[in-house]
Scaffold this motif. Structure first.
Motif, PDB file in Angstrom:
ATOM      1  N   HIS A  30       0.848  -1.268   0.151  1.00 51.12           N
ATOM      2  CA  HIS A  30       0.057   0.114  -0.115  1.00 51.12           C
ATOM      3  C   HIS A  30       0.914   1.353   0.023  1.00 51.12           C
ATOM      4  N   PHE A  31       2.074   1.324   0.211  1.00 55.44           N
ATOM      5  CA  PHE A  31       3.145   2.172   0.470  1.00 55.44           C
ATOM      6  C   PHE A  31       4.236   2.010  -0.785  1.00 55.44           C
ATOM      7  N   ASP A  32       4.478   3.274  -1.234  1.00 60.69           N
ATOM      8  CA  ASP A  32       5.822   3.639  -2.098  1.00 60.69           C
ATOM      9  C   ASP A  32       6.900   4.000  -1.034  1.00 60.69           C
ATOM     10  N   VAL A  33       7.845   3.171  -1.158  1.00 62.96           N
ATOM     11  CA  VAL A  33       9.267   3.611  -0.179  1.00 62.96           C
ATOM     12  C   VAL A  33      10.263   3.580  -1.001  1.00 62.96           C
ATOM     13  N   SER A  34      10.923   4.837  -0.931  1.00 60.99           N
ATOM     14  CA  SER A  34      12.183   5.108  -1.585  1.00 60.99           C
ATOM     15  C   SER A  34      13.144   5.799  -0.937  1.00 60.99           C
ATOM     16  N   GLY A  35      14.411   5.812  -0.998  1.00 65.85           N
ATOM     17  CA  GLY A  35      15.415   6.703  -0.102  1.00 65.85           C
ATOM     18  C   GLY A  35      15.953   7.691  -1.183  1.00 65.85           C
ATOM     19  N   GLU A  36      16.413   8.964  -0.637  1.00 67.15           N
ATOM     20  CA  GLU A  36      17.143   9.792  -1.417  1.00 67.15           C
ATOM     21  C   GLU A  36      18.038  10.504  -0.422  1.00 67.15           C
ATOM     22  N   ALA A  37      19.081  11.200  -0.882  1.00 66.46           N
ATOM     23  CA  ALA A  37      20.109  12.037  -0.077  1.00 66.46           C
ATOM     24  C   ALA A  37      19.240  13.137   0.535  1.00 66.46           C
ATOM     25  N   ASP A  38      19.523  13.465   1.698  1.00 68.04           N
ATOM     26  CA  ASP A  38      18.819  14.745   2.316  1.00 68.04           C
ATOM     27  C   ASP A  38      19.277  15.961   1.569  1.00 68.04           C
ATOM     28  N   PRO A  39      18.681  16.693   1.029  1.00 64.48           N
ATOM     29  CA  PRO A  39      19.060  17.907   0.254  1.00 64.48           C
ATOM     30  C   PRO A  39      19.657  18.833   1.266  1.00 64.48           C
ATOM     31  N   ASP A  40      19.326  18.985   2.344  1.00 64.66           N
ATOM     32  CA  ASP A  40      19.648  19.858   3.491  1.00 64.66           C
ATOM     33  C   ASP A  40      21.112  19.482   4.158  1.00 64.66           C
ATOM     34  N   ASP A  41      21.339  18.197   4.183  1.00 67.64           N
ATOM     35  CA  ASP A  41      22.476  17.713   4.674  1.00 67.64           C
ATOM     36  C   ASP A  41      23.083  16.337   4.060  1.00 67.64           C
ATOM     37  N   PRO A  42      23.281  16.388   2.730  1.00 69.56           N
ATOM     38  CA  PRO A  42      23.506  15.251   2.167  1.00 69.56           C
ATOM     39  C   PRO A  42      24.826  14.360   2.777  1.00 69.56           C
ATOM     40  N   GLU A  43      25.588  14.893   3.558  1.00 69.57           N
ATOM     41  CA  GLU A  43      26.724  14.204   4.107  1.00 69.57           C
ATOM     42  C   GLU A  43      26.629  13.148   5.186  1.00 69.57           C
ATOM     43  N   HIS A  44      25.277  13.553   5.795  1.00 65.26           N
ATOM     44  CA  HIS A  44      25.125  12.835   6.976  1.00 65.26           C
ATOM     45  C   HIS A  44      23.723  12.080   7.016  1.00 65.26           C
ATOM     46  N   GLY A  45      23.526  11.698   5.961  1.00 60.83           N
ATOM     47  CA  GLY A  45      22.356  10.553   5.831  1.00 60.83           C
ATOM     48  C   GLY A  45      21.577  10.672   4.711  1.00 60.83           C
ATOM     49  N   GLU A  46      20.680   9.631   4.707  1.00 63.35           N
ATOM     50  CA  GLU A  46      19.648   9.546   3.582  1.00 63.35           C
ATOM     51  C   GLU A  46      18.180   9.606   4.330  1.00 63.35           C
ATOM     52  N   LEU A  47      17.309  10.281   3.353  1.00 60.46           N
ATOM     53  CA  LEU A  47      15.945  10.279   3.900  1.00 60.46           C
ATOM     54  C   LEU A  47      14.994   9.115   3.287  1.00 60.46           C
TER      55      LEU A  47
END
Length: 86
Positions: A30-47
């Motif tokens: 029922h959900f679409d799940v995806s990851g992407e780099a945090d545009p505000d802090d790309p060096e410290h993780g993924e959203l």
């Protein structure tokens, strides 16, 4: 780690996601799940972006699984139940 669907999540997170969905009458499909780099802090993780129909929520992925607690809080608050699945 690149996340394209919920099956790309680490096994523990995937199992917790499936259980949270089931507790609230949903299936992971029922959900679409995806990851992407945090545009505000790309060096410290993924959203992790979780979408259902017109609704979407972003969660910061961390080693403690905080995103899962936030996702379940959103399920409890019926955030993803506001619109029919498209």
């Amino acid at each position: 780690m690149t996340i394209h669907t919920y099956t790309d999540l680490p096994l523990v997170d995937r199992a917790a996601f499936e259980l949270a969905c089931a507790r609230h009458g949903f299936a992971p499909i029922h959900f679409d799940v995806s990851g992407e780099a945090d545009p505000d802090d790309p060096e410290h993780g993924e959203l992790l972006i979780v979408r259902r129909g017109a609704w979407a929520q972003a969660y910061r992925i961390d080693a403690r699984g905080q995103w899962l607690r936030q996702f379940e809080t959103d399920l409890n608050g019926r955030f993803f139940s506001r619109a029919p699945y498209a």
